[in-house]
Design an enzyme around this catalytic site. Structure first.
Site, PDB file in Angstrom:
ATOM      1  N   LYS A   8       0.860  -1.191   0.000  1.00 34.84           N
ATOM      2  CA  LYS A   8       0.000   0.000   0.000  1.00 34.84           C
ATOM      3  C   LYS A   8       0.887   1.228   0.000  1.00 34.84           C
ATOM      4  CE  LYS A   8       0.924   1.300   4.432  1.00 34.84           C
ATOM      5  NZ  LYS A   8       1.686   2.527   4.780  1.00 34.84           N
ATOM      6  N   GLY A  95      10.616  -2.201   6.130  1.00 33.38           N
ATOM      7  CA  GLY A  95      10.968  -0.884   6.659  1.00 33.38           C
ATOM      8  C   GLY A  95      10.859   0.205   5.628  1.00 33.38           C
ATOM      9  N   ALA A  96       9.848   0.081   4.761  1.00 29.67           N
ATOM     10  CA  ALA A  96       9.750   0.979   3.618  1.00 29.67           C
ATOM     11  C   ALA A  96       8.495   1.826   3.616  1.00 29.67           C
ATOM     12  CB  ALA A  96       9.802   0.154   2.323  1.00 29.67           C
ATOM     13  N   GLY A  97       7.599   1.635   4.609  1.00 27.53           N
ATOM     14  CA  GLY A  97       6.345   2.365   4.617  1.00 27.53           C
ATOM     15  C   GLY A  97       5.324   1.819   3.647  1.00 27.53           C
ATOM     16  N   GLY A  99       3.857  -1.436   4.102  1.00 25.47           N
ATOM     17  CA  GLY A  99       2.936  -2.354   4.768  1.00 25.47           C
ATOM     18  C   GLY A  99       3.094  -3.814   4.395  1.00 25.47           C
ATOM     19  N   GLY A 100       4.261  -4.223   3.930  1.00 26.68           N
ATOM     20  CA  GLY A 100       4.427  -5.600   3.474  1.00 26.68           C
ATOM     21  C   GLY A 100       4.144  -6.634   4.546  1.00 26.68           C
ATOM     22  N   ASP A 135      -2.184  -1.226  10.703  1.00 26.19           N
ATOM     23  CA  ASP A 135      -2.669  -1.193   9.324  1.00 26.19           C
ATOM     24  C   ASP A 135      -3.023  -2.571   8.780  1.00 26.19           C
ATOM     25  OD1 ASP A 135      -0.064  -2.079   9.207  1.00 26.19           O
ATOM     26  OD2 ASP A 135       0.565  -0.734   7.598  1.00 26.19           O
TER      27      ASP A 135
END
Length: 274
Positions: A8, A95-97, A99-100, A135
């Site tokens: 996302k 750590g990428a924003g 939502g994995g 999330d």
């Protein structure tokens, strides 16, 4: 059974207030994008214990602490599930924003619900998913959602990026979410996010903001440079997703996005047609 947990992005992110429990109330739009992991769940061999095998991008945690296993344990406690064997291929950067991990957990709940005919509704699954991460519930519904509370209060919203191309740029640095929150001063936005999101994409710049950007960009100025380069490359809009470190640009077409991607040789890039 195989599924493809997707990522996302956040369209806007307002940090509204700090709560008594130490969390923060936010306003954001979660938007699903077609960058995916791969998750397979099959019944375990007779006598075997439940196991999680991770492939692809390195996952820096023991299997029992992985959100996939936590989702399985959550359902197992309530419905006495049989043992399963799970294979997770990680493609979405951590750590990428994006939502994995939350998506992996939500899809685990969805798959187990189907595989073992548990019969839980999406609302019931979302309530369970919210206990795993703020999330996670979004990925049960997996459609554009206005999120408030800590990101767990969801309402469908009519925003579409259809016929646009998304370029995700993930530099080789990460952002610690807890640290990012500690550097933000909560405030009520001057213009409600719902008013801005209905305007044309080209008008979002300067209006649709991510409150994490000022402090994160101050600590990691290369992220600000990525955003600036995306705008210079004709992105209609660019922003950081979540607390970072992925920066995304929304383009009119694949060609413009691919040309821009070629300029980020030192970063992981993903061109996604929406």
């Amino acid at each position: 059974m195989i599924s493809f947990p997707n990522a996302k992005i956040n369209l806007g992110l307002n940090i509204v207030e700090r709560r008594p429990d130490g969390y923060h109330n936010i306003e954001t739009v979660f938007y699903p994008v077609p960058l995916t992991d791969v998750l397979e769940i099959v019944p375990a061999r007779e006598g075997a214990a439940t196991a999680l095998h991770c492939h692809g991008n390195a996952v820096d945690c023991p299997a029992e602490k992985n959100l996939v296993m936590k989702a399985y344990r959550l359902l197992q406690e309530r419905y006495d599930l049989p043992a399963v064997e799970m294979h997770l291929y990680k493609h979405i950067p951590d750590g990428a924003g994006l939502g994995g991990g939350s998506s992996d957990a939500a899809h685990t709940l969805l798959m187990l619900n189907t595989l073992f005919s548990i019969g839980l509704s999406d609302n019931e699954l979302a309530s369970m998913a919210a206990t795993l991460g703020a999330d996670c519930a979004f990925f049960i519904y997996n459609r554009p959602m206005m999120a408030t509370g800590i990101g767990d209060v969801l309402e469908p919203i009519g925003v579409s990026l259809h016929n646009h191309t998304l370029l995700l740029v993930k530099p080789p640095v990460g952002v610690d979410t807890r640290t990012a929150y500690s550097r933000v001063v909560p405030q009520t936005p001057a213009t409600p996010l719902t008013d801005i999101i209905g305007r044309p994409i080209a008008s979002w710049d300067g209006l649709l903001v991510n409150d994490f950007e000022p402090s994160v960009f101050a600590a990691l100025p290369q992220l600000w440079l990525i955003k600036a380069r995306l705008i210079d490359a004709s992105a209609q809009y660019a922003a950081m997703s979540g607390s970072g470190s992925t920066i995304y640009g929304i383009f009119d077409n694949d060609k413009l996005a691919e040309q821009a991607a070629d300029t980020f040789a030192d970063c992981a890039t993903f061109v996604l047609t929406l």
